[in-house]
Design a protein around this motif. Structure first.
Motif, PDB file in Angstrom:
ATOM      1  N   GLU A 168       0.908  -1.070  -0.132  1.00 24.71           N
ATOM      2  CA  GLU A 168       0.079   0.057  -0.037  1.00 24.71           C
ATOM      3  C   GLU A 168       0.869   1.113  -0.136  1.00 24.71           C
ATOM      4  OE1 GLU A 168      -3.280   0.268   2.551  1.00 24.71           O
ATOM      5  OE2 GLU A 168      -3.344  -1.988   3.073  1.00 24.71           O
ATOM      6  N   GLU A 169       0.341   2.136  -0.502  1.00 22.83           N
ATOM      7  CA  GLU A 169       1.191   3.745  -0.681  1.00 22.83           C
ATOM      8  C   GLU A 169       0.611   4.370   0.628  1.00 22.83           C
ATOM      9  OE1 GLU A 169       3.641   5.153  -2.746  1.00 22.83           O
ATOM     10  OE2 GLU A 169       3.785   3.016  -3.734  1.00 22.83           O
ATOM     11  N   LEU A 170       1.913   4.627   1.399  1.00 25.10           N
ATOM     12  CA  LEU A 170       1.489   5.277   2.537  1.00 25.10           C
ATOM     13  C   LEU A 170       2.429   6.727   2.752  1.00 25.10           C
ATOM     14  CD1 LEU A 170       1.803   2.175   5.296  1.00 25.10           C
ATOM     15  CD2 LEU A 170      -0.428   3.333   4.398  1.00 25.10           C
ATOM     16  N   ASN A 171       2.049   7.530   3.472  1.00 25.25           N
ATOM     17  CA  ASN A 171       2.663   8.676   3.486  1.00 25.25           C
ATOM     18  C   ASN A 171       3.572   8.645   4.835  1.00 25.25           C
ATOM     19  OD1 ASN A 171       3.105  11.638   4.730  1.00 25.25           O
ATOM     20  ND2 ASN A 171       1.910  12.221   2.925  1.00 25.25           N
ATOM     21  N   GLU A 172       4.637   9.132   4.685  1.00 23.77           N
ATOM     22  CA  GLU A 172       5.944   8.720   5.596  1.00 23.77           C
ATOM     23  C   GLU A 172       5.316   9.763   7.130  1.00 23.77           C
ATOM     24  OE1 GLU A 172       9.044  11.918   4.515  1.00 23.77           O
ATOM     25  OE2 GLU A 172       9.292  10.073   3.881  1.00 23.77           O
ATOM     26  N   ARG A 173       4.580  10.840   6.974  1.00 24.24           N
ATOM     27  CA  ARG A 173       3.994  11.635   8.082  1.00 24.24           C
ATOM     28  C   ARG A 173       2.918  10.942   8.726  1.00 24.24           C
ATOM     29  NH1 ARG A 173       8.095  15.522   8.637  1.00 24.24           N
ATOM     30  NH2 ARG A 173       8.834  16.086   6.718  1.00 24.24           N
TER      31      ARG A 173
END
Length: 537
Positions: A168-173
């Motif tokens: 899954e594409e996740l935001n590092e924040r």
């Protein structure tokens, strides 16, 4: 002209740690006691099956999931699976009183609770407090369904009845973890960390592990004795995967069994608080494992490493190193590796520096300031330790006032007192709230404890202050003796240290109380709040 960009904005997320480890070190091992073994590759597949199971159960991005467990392979799965779904792992402090455990679960607004079987009685007693709709997931080591009058889902079914998930594409924040501080200086406070925080922290800790005298390589074996509910077990559940190091999980701490596990799995490196080291090297079975100690390197944090304990460990062949951090800092800030200033010093000088709180790891800024003026303190003068790094907590959960105090002036205020020596190593001398002010001058309790610990018949020591009509406060020492020792002997020993210039004469405690053991906090630190209460009686 085609202005389309195909640049991929790579995000520093926890799933990347897992993918990197199993790609580069697919056959390296993870061991849970004598019950289960995984390769990095099979562990990765198991985590991805769990992700599918949790998603099918209804877990969504932003959901918080509480975990009540010992240091197990199940907990390790959850360190990776939950954040990799874009959800938040809430590591519940199992050593809190039952009422406080439930309070933190409710405060965190957990939507799911994953519970080891032996902790289910706690959940059953509190079932009327559990919000409607919270789903309970239970497990035991034999993989059978846990019997309870609280409806639950079997954890193992979430893995064994599902296929591995797609990335899954996740935001590092994105928030990855949440937990509550140990409460050593008041009510526990919630702190959270993002994927980016944890990845950068793990990379920095990995870098210093290869430096002397720690000298870690992929041929080493980790057994970390920092509870997994406490400050990410100092980041090692992520560090081992990045570094390709065999990882041994002890489950519930049984010190005799830990010694046997260290022998069987050829453990070479651990991290722990001083109390755990003391309990291991003084265990009745410890003499049978002298060969294990000779290959063992240990990082000590959580509280100051007493010189006496460090020297006892050295006599057994253990390489022991100090470190420093706190819940708000993910936690590691400093480690006692050798910097260039002491690399060519004498062995004794190196030893004395490596058992301090250490020197900063990469990407940490640290200074000591005068709390009254915020000006930087130099020349070994004691002040408050303040820090900056890219992985510090941004705030206290739902507490704006305490957050403003934590981050005043753009630096995180640790509340710890210390100084930096000529070699650049940090010496933590007290908690600001533990420091004893006697006659208008501070008595640094950690330095005093350090000297008392050098007496051959002192096993453990803790110093606290009590109110004094004349001086404001005076120190009292609680001592766990090792053999016969009297108050007069301790006083004479400390007078020698006064003559050597190690301490001031007026630091010598007014009273010495001999006890069979010292009370501990939920994270195995010495509980000074309880000692102060004992001193008043």
């Amino acid at each position: 002209m085609d202005n389309q960009s195909y640049y991929y904005d790579y995000q520093l997320t926890i799933d990347k740690i897992l993918d990197s480890g199993c790609t580069t070190f697919p056959n390296q091992e993870i061991v849970y006691r004598d019950l289960r073994r995984y390769t990095f590759s099979s562990f990765s597949e198991s985590v991805k099956r769990l992700k599918t199971g949790l998603r099918r159960l209804g877990v969504r991005r932003g959901d918080r999931i509480g975990v009540i467990d010992w240091d197990t392979d199940v907990f390790l799965h959850l360190y990776y699976a939950i954040p990799s779904l874009g959800s938040t792992l809430h590591t519940v402090n199992i050593r809190y009183p039952p009422d406080l455990i439930i309070k933190t679960i409710l405060q965190a607004e957990d939507k799911y609770l994953i519970v080891r079987d032996e902790f289910m009685p706690l959940v059953e007693k509190a079932k009327n407090l559990i919000p409607p709709g919270m789903k309970i997931i239970t497990y035991n080591d034999n993989k059978e369904k846990v019997k309870s009058d609280v409806q639950s889902i079997n954890f193992w079914d979430l893995i064994e009845s599902n296929e591995p998930s797609e990335p899954e594409e996740l935001n590092e924040r994105t928030e990855a973890t949440l937990f509550f501080t140990s409460g050593t200086t008041g009510e526990p406070k919630g702190v959270s960390f993002t994927h980016r925080d944890l990845v950068l922290h793990a990379l920095s800790v990995s870098l210093v592990g290869s430096r002397p005298p720690i000298n870690i390589s992929s041929s080493d074996v980790y057994l970390i004795l920092v509870p997994m509910f406490h400050v990410h077990a100092w980041g090692y559940p992520y560090v081992f995967m990045i570094s390709g190091i065999k990882y041994v999980l002890p489950g519930k701490y049984d010190y005799g069994n830990i010694l046997r596990l260290m022998d069987k799995e050829k453990v070479t490196f651990s991290a722990m608080v001083p109390t755990i080291l003391y309990l291991l090297i003084t265990h009745p079975d410890s003499q049978s494992f002298s060969h294990v100690f000779k290959r063992w390197r240990v990082v000590i944090g959580g509280s100051a490493l007493p010189e006496g304990l460090a020297r006892k460990a050295k006599e057994l062949g253990i390489t022991v190193v100090g470190g420093y951090g706190l819940s708000e800092t993910a936690p590691v800030l400093t480690v006692g590796f050798y910097n260039s200033l002491i690399m060519n010093s004498t062995e004794d000088q190196k030893f004395m520096e490596q058992i301090t709180a250490g020197t900063t790891i990469p990407l940490v800024e640290l200074k000591v300031i005068d709390p009254a003026t915020n000006s930087v303190v130099k020349g070994k003068k004691i002040g408050e330790i303040v820090v900056r790094s890219p992985w510090l907590t941004k705030e206290y959960y739902k507490d704006k006032g305490k957050t403003e105090l934590l981050w005043r002036g753009g630096w995180l205020h640790t509340g710890d007192m210390g100084f930096i020596d000529d070699y650049g190593y940090l010496h933590v001398v007290d908690r600001e709230k533990d420091a004893i002010k006697s006659g208008g001058e501070f008595i640094p309790t950690l330095l005093l404890e350090d000297v008392i610990s050098l007496h051959p018949n002192v096993s453990q020591v803790a110093v606290v202050g009590i109110n004094d009509e004349k001086w404001g406060e005076r120190p009292i020492a609680f001592i766990v003796p090792n053999g016969k020792v009297s108050e007069d002997e301790i006083r004479q020993f400390l007078q020698v240290k006064v003559n050597e210039g190690r301490i001031q004469k007026w630091w010598i405690p007014d009273k010495f109380i001999f006890v069979s053991s010292l009370p501990l906090t939920s994270t195995n630190k010495i509980d000074k709040k309880m000692l102060r209460d004992m001193a008043k009686k």
